[in-house]
Structures are given as C-alpha cells and as structure tokens.
Design a protein around this motif. Structure first.
Motif, short mmCIF file in Angstrom:
data_model
loop_
_atom_site.label_atom_id
_atom_site.label_comp_id
_atom_site.label_asym_id
_atom_site.label_seq_id
_atom_site.Cartn_x
_atom_site.Cartn_y
_atom_site.Cartn_z
N ALA A 164 -5.90 7.31 -3.20
CA ALA A 164 -4.82 7.13 -2.22
C ALA A 164 -5.35 7.23 -0.80
CB ALA A 164 -3.73 8.17 -2.46
N LEU A 165 -6.27 8.20 -0.58
CA LEU A 165 -6.86 8.34 0.76
C LEU A 165 -7.68 7.11 1.11
CD1 LEU A 165 -7.96 12.10 0.67
CD2 LEU A 165 -6.03 11.09 1.92
N ALA A 166 -8.39 6.55 0.12
CA ALA A 166 -9.16 5.33 0.38
C ALA A 166 -8.23 4.18 0.74
CB ALA A 166 -9.99 4.97 -0.86
N LEU A 167 -7.09 4.07 0.08
CA LEU A 167 -6.12 3.02 0.41
C LEU A 167 -5.58 3.21 1.83
CD1 LEU A 167 -4.01 2.57 -2.85
CD2 LEU A 167 -5.43 0.85 -1.73
N ILE A 168 -5.29 4.47 2.19
CA ILE A 168 -4.81 4.73 3.55
C ILE A 168 -5.88 4.38 4.57
CG2 ILE A 168 -4.10 6.56 5.14
CD1 ILE A 168 -2.75 7.93 2.73
N GLY A 169 -7.14 4.74 4.27
CA GLY A 169 -8.24 4.38 5.18
C GLY A 169 -8.38 2.87 5.32
N ILE A 208 0.83 -1.20 0.00
CA ILE A 208 0.00 0.00 0.00
C ILE A 208 0.87 1.25 0.00
CG2 ILE A 208 -1.66 1.33 1.37
CD1 ILE A 208 -2.97 -1.27 2.16
N ALA A 209 1.98 1.22 0.75
CA ALA A 209 2.88 2.38 0.80
C ALA A 209 3.44 2.69 -0.58
CB ALA A 209 4.01 2.10 1.79
N VAL A 210 3.85 1.67 -1.31
CA VAL A 210 4.42 1.87 -2.65
C VAL A 210 3.38 2.48 -3.57
CG1 VAL A 210 5.29 0.70 -4.71
CG2 VAL A 210 6.14 0.05 -2.45
N ILE A 211 2.15 1.95 -3.55
CA ILE A 211 1.09 2.46 -4.43
C ILE A 211 0.77 3.91 -4.10
CG2 ILE A 211 -1.34 2.20 -5.07
CD1 ILE A 211 -0.99 -0.83 -4.57
N VAL A 212 0.65 4.22 -2.80
CA VAL A 212 0.32 5.58 -2.38
C VAL A 212 1.40 6.57 -2.80
CG1 VAL A 212 0.03 7.07 -0.36
CG2 VAL A 212 -1.21 4.91 -0.49
N VAL A 213 2.66 6.19 -2.63
CA VAL A 213 3.77 7.07 -3.01
C VAL A 213 3.75 7.34 -4.52
CG1 VAL A 213 6.28 7.23 -3.22
CG2 VAL A 213 5.26 6.51 -1.07
N LEU A 214 3.56 6.30 -5.32
CA LEU A 214 3.52 6.48 -6.77
C LEU A 214 2.37 7.38 -7.19
CD1 LEU A 214 4.35 2.85 -8.00
CD2 LEU A 214 5.84 4.86 -8.04
N ILE A 215 1.22 7.21 -6.55
CA ILE A 215 0.06 8.06 -6.86
C ILE A 215 0.36 9.51 -6.54
CG2 ILE A 215 -2.30 8.64 -6.16
CD1 ILE A 215 -2.85 5.66 -5.92
N LEU A 216 0.92 9.76 -5.35
CA LEU A 216 1.15 11.13 -4.91
C LEU A 216 2.25 11.81 -5.71
CD1 LEU A 216 0.80 10.77 -1.03
CD2 LEU A 216 -0.90 11.52 -2.70
N VAL A 217 3.26 11.04 -6.16
CA VAL A 217 4.32 11.62 -6.98
C VAL A 217 3.75 12.23 -8.25
CG1 VAL A 217 6.28 11.00 -8.46
CG2 VAL A 217 6.24 10.26 -6.08
N TYR A 218 2.72 11.60 -8.81
CA TYR A 218 2.09 12.15 -10.01
C TYR A 218 1.00 13.17 -9.66
CZ TYR A 218 -0.91 12.56 -14.09
OH TYR A 218 -1.67 13.06 -15.11
N ALA A 219 0.16 12.84 -8.69
CA ALA A 219 -1.06 13.62 -8.47
C ALA A 219 -0.79 14.99 -7.86
CB ALA A 219 -2.02 12.83 -7.58
N VAL A 220 0.12 15.08 -6.90
CA VAL A 220 0.33 16.36 -6.22
C VAL A 220 0.87 17.43 -7.17
CG1 VAL A 220 1.62 17.53 -4.40
CG2 VAL A 220 0.56 15.31 -3.94
#
Length: 261
Positions: free
Chosen positions: A91-96, A11-23
């Motif tokens: 990403a927030l749903a994955l963190i939740g 989950i950490a890897v997926i969230v980081v990849l999402i945020l690197v593009y999305a932010v």
C-alpha cells in the motif's frame, strides 16, 4: 495543481481495501480470522486432522473445534502478521507511486502556466498530455516578412538546467538544445528565431495577436553558435524573461507531504 496526498480513484480503492484487512491483522490476527470464520460455508473435514493426532481423539476433536471457530495457532498468527506487513508495504508503494504521478503532473502544470497556458478543466486533469508538449510542426526557422509581429514574452534555457518535466511530455525535445520557447498551437507555425552576432530575436510573424490557449507548444531551439553574452529579445528589442519552471525536487515533495501536500 494537485495536492500530493490526492490519490487517484483506482489507487485509493486498492489502498483502502488493503488497509481494512492489514491494519486489524497487524493488531490482532485473531480478529480477522474470527470474522472470516463467520462466512465459512463448509465445515472443516473431520478426516483432516493435525499432524501427530488421530481422528476421534480428544486432541483432534479440540483442534478441529478451534479451526472451525477460526482460532489461530502461533505459527498462523505469525504468518498472518507477515502477510499484513507485506500488504502494508505494498500500500505504501502504491501511495509512493501515486505521489510520483502527482509530482509529474504538477511539474507539467507549472511549466505550462509559466509559458502562458490558461486553466481549462479538461486539460488540467492530465497536464503532461494536454497542457504542454513538444512542437509537432514549427521549429522557429525562417525569416519574418509581415509588417508587424507579435512578441513572445518568455524562454527557458535547457543545457544548464535540464528541466525534468521534459521527460514526461509528448514529443519531448532532448537536453542537447539551447533554449525552449512556448507558444499556443495557433501561433506555433509563425514562430521565428533569428540569430545575430549581438542578439537573438524571438517573435511570432503574424499581424494578429496570439490568443490565450489552454495548452503550450514548446519549440526547441538549437543555436548555431554558443549563446555567450548575446541578449535574447523579442519585438522592438524588448528583453524576454527567462523562466525556470520544473517539477519539485523530492526533498520539496516530502516537505509538502509533511505540511499537508
């Protein structure tokens, strides 16, 4: 016990990849578009011209140059930002979801420790599987016959409390039982629950003390008649301790997340 902010590796890897593009895309979609244009291997097809323009005209040439440079139009900027918002929400749903898994693990860990389990690195990684489970063999029935018995220190009432962690363990007892008694696997078959008019006696019918174990087997007890004011005791009529382990409520989880997990 897990920190609620702790992310599972995948989950950490997926969230980081999402945020690197999305932010960066949310801040300025042109940034990510320009970076992606650097890796474009094939030029834009000159025959592909925007609607309403003709190939070879100044407008078409200018638009083609903008596309090759990765320059976005207003509609593209809007669509890129909408995609970035959707990715951030994902990403927030994955963190939740990860926080929910940590809540389950912490609930099982708390219950196992309350019933006497000791820490073992291999078991604490997944406490709902390895540290606590419903009894697979013993059910507490039968009479004691050994000369000496071993005490059982704790119990948990079920019907009034309905502990949430029971939904997540292996072989879970239902909520229609009266109480839970936890022992190590080595003593589970020797557990005895004897009912009388004035008390309920819980003990391990063995001359050898129960060893400390890293897991707890929960025996569900369905009483023949309501508990009422009967005492729950163990060897030598010593009162047992009632415990109330359970998973944190969601308000408590949110409070811990605010204060660091």
């Amino acid at each position: 016990m897990r920190n609620y902010w702790a992310l599972l590796p995948a989950i950490a890897v997926i969230v980081v990849l999402i945020l690197v593009y999305a932010v960066p895309t949310l801040i300025n979609p042109q940034w990510t578009s320009s970076i992606m244009a650097l890796f474009r291997q094939h030029p834009v097809d000159p025959a592909s011209t925007p609607e309403g323009t003709s190939a070879g005209t100044p407008e078409a040439t200018s638009e083609q140059a903008r596309r090759e440079a990765g320059v976005l139009g207003p509609q593209q900027v809007k669509s890129r930002r909408m995609l970035a918002v959707a990715l951030v929400l994902g990403a927030l749903a994955l963190i939740g979801f990860n926080v929910s898994l940590n809540r389950e693990a912490n609930g099982c860990y708390t219950a196992a420790k309350a019933f006497g389990a000791v820490d073992a690195a291999k078991d604490t990684k997944d406490p709902c599987i390895n540290m606590i489970y419903g009894s697979f063999f013993g059910d507490g029935s039968g009479k004691s016959f050994e000369e000496t018995q071993q005490p059982v220190p704790t119990y948990q009432l079920v019907k009034k409390n309905k502990p949430k962690y029971l939904k997540w363990i292996q072989n879970p007892p239902g909520y229609d039982v009266d109480l839970l008694v936890g022992t190590g696997m080595s003593c589970n078959l020797d557990l005895r629950v004897e009912e009388a008019d004035d008390k309920i006696t819980v003990l391990v019918d063995s001359t050898a003390p129960c060893p400390q174990e890293s897991s707890v087997s929960l025996t569900a007890v369905k009483l023949k008649k309501p508990l009422g004011d009967r005492k729950i005791v163990t060897v030598d009529d010593k009162p047992m301790q009632e415990i109330h382990p359970d998973a944190d409520s969601w308000p408590t989880v949110l409070k811990k997340l605010v204060t660091g997990g």
